[in-house]
Design a protein around this motif. Structure first.
Motif, mmCIF file in Angstrom:
data_model
loop_
_atom_site.group_PDB
_atom_site.id
_atom_site.type_symbol
_atom_site.label_atom_id
_atom_site.label_comp_id
_atom_site.label_asym_id
_atom_site.label_seq_id
_atom_site.Cartn_x
_atom_site.Cartn_y
_atom_site.Cartn_z
ATOM 1 N N ALA A 8 4.081 -13.713 0.044
ATOM 2 C CA ALA A 8 3.486 -12.121 0.997
ATOM 3 C C ALA A 8 5.642 -12.165 0.794
ATOM 4 N N SER A 9 5.124 -11.117 -0.111
ATOM 5 C CA SER A 9 6.432 -10.592 -0.336
ATOM 6 C C SER A 9 6.943 -9.679 0.759
ATOM 7 N N THR A 10 8.301 -9.298 1.355
ATOM 8 C CA THR A 10 9.023 -8.434 1.489
ATOM 9 C C THR A 10 9.270 -7.076 0.600
ATOM 10 N N PRO A 11 8.530 -6.500 1.260
ATOM 11 C CA PRO A 11 8.892 -4.760 0.320
ATOM 12 C C PRO A 11 10.038 -4.203 0.359
ATOM 13 N N ARG A 12 10.927 -3.538 -0.488
ATOM 14 C CA ARG A 12 12.220 -3.503 -1.425
ATOM 15 C C ARG A 12 12.422 -2.425 0.173
ATOM 16 N N HIS A 13 11.396 -1.424 -0.071
ATOM 17 C CA HIS A 13 11.635 -0.212 1.078
ATOM 18 C C HIS A 13 10.799 -0.216 2.298
ATOM 19 N N PRO A 14 11.401 0.326 3.507
ATOM 20 C CA PRO A 14 10.809 0.560 4.168
ATOM 21 C C PRO A 14 9.004 0.907 4.318
ATOM 22 N N VAL A 15 8.131 0.289 4.759
ATOM 23 C CA VAL A 15 6.865 1.380 4.253
ATOM 24 C C VAL A 15 6.562 2.411 4.824
ATOM 25 N N VAL A 16 5.329 3.418 4.272
ATOM 26 C CA VAL A 16 5.682 4.510 4.729
ATOM 27 C C VAL A 16 3.728 3.991 4.958
ATOM 28 N N THR A 17 4.342 4.849 6.481
ATOM 29 C CA THR A 17 2.578 4.695 6.272
ATOM 30 C C THR A 17 1.947 6.630 6.397
ATOM 31 N N GLY A 18 1.078 6.118 6.233
ATOM 32 C CA GLY A 18 -0.324 7.582 5.379
ATOM 33 C C GLY A 18 0.051 8.455 6.656
ATOM 34 N N ASP A 19 0.606 7.869 7.568
ATOM 35 C CA ASP A 19 0.527 9.270 8.807
ATOM 36 C C ASP A 19 2.261 9.930 8.956
ATOM 37 N N LEU A 20 3.138 8.911 8.338
ATOM 38 C CA LEU A 20 3.695 9.192 7.679
ATOM 39 C C LEU A 20 4.143 10.623 7.314
ATOM 40 N N TYR A 21 3.294 10.077 6.393
ATOM 41 C CA TYR A 21 3.215 10.484 4.597
ATOM 42 C C TYR A 21 3.241 11.606 4.833
ATOM 43 N N ALA A 22 1.778 11.863 5.463
ATOM 44 C CA ALA A 22 1.178 13.486 6.072
ATOM 45 C C ALA A 22 2.162 13.903 6.767
#
Length: 160
Positions: free
Chosen positions: A5-19
């Motif tokens: 598993a790799s650590t994302p370089r940027h915080p993950v954006v959920t689909g709910d937050l994107y919408a």
């Protein structure tokens, strides 16, 4: 074979937050495009700030409303539309109520005959905050796009 598993370089954006963020901007821009000045200003915190391309600052809703009212004659007999794309959303890992966004914007103006004029393009950086469960704009910086100089040595790489 499993991959570590790799650590994302940027915080993950959920689909709910994107919408939620996309819907916030759609509502905000529909207000400004329909010349609902007070409604648009209400999408900012009371002491929010906008730094326009060229450096002019507006602080607080009252100053924003006054500036927009003064500009109303420019919008007589035209329909204005703000188009956003390439939206980046970066939640603040230290504060879940702070979201940094960046996007490109294109503004069109359509006259009564249907003729469309394109305005210069801009890059916008916002800080959104959640207050009482509602997204609001804390700050906005608008920069007019201009050509970017190629990185040194890029001519040689592209010619290869």
């Amino acid at each position: 074979m499993s991959r570590p598993a790799s650590t994302p370089r940027h915080p993950v954006v959920t689909g709910d937050l994107y919408a939620e963020v996309r819907t916030f901007y759609a509502r905000q821009m529909r207000r400004v495009d329909s010349l609902d000045i007070e409604g648009f200003a209400d999408t900012f915190v009371e002491d929010g700030e906008v730094v326009h391309a060229g450096g002019r600052r507006q602080r607080g809703r009252a100053e924003m409303i006054a500036g927009m009212r003064a500009a109303l004659p420019r919008y007589r007999d035209i329909a204005v539309r703000h188009w956003f794309d390439h939206l980046l959303i970066e939640p603040d890992p230290a504060d879940p109520d702070v979201i940094r966004t960046s996007y490109y914007t294109l503004v069109t103006q359509t006259d009564r005959s249907g003729k469309v004029c394109f305005q210069p393009t801009f890059t916008v950086a916002d800080v959104l905050v959640r207050r009482d469960g509602r997204l609001l704009t804390l700050s906005r910086v608008i920069e007019q796009d201009s050509p970017v100089e190629p990185a040194v040595g890029s001519e040689e790489r592209s010619a290869a």
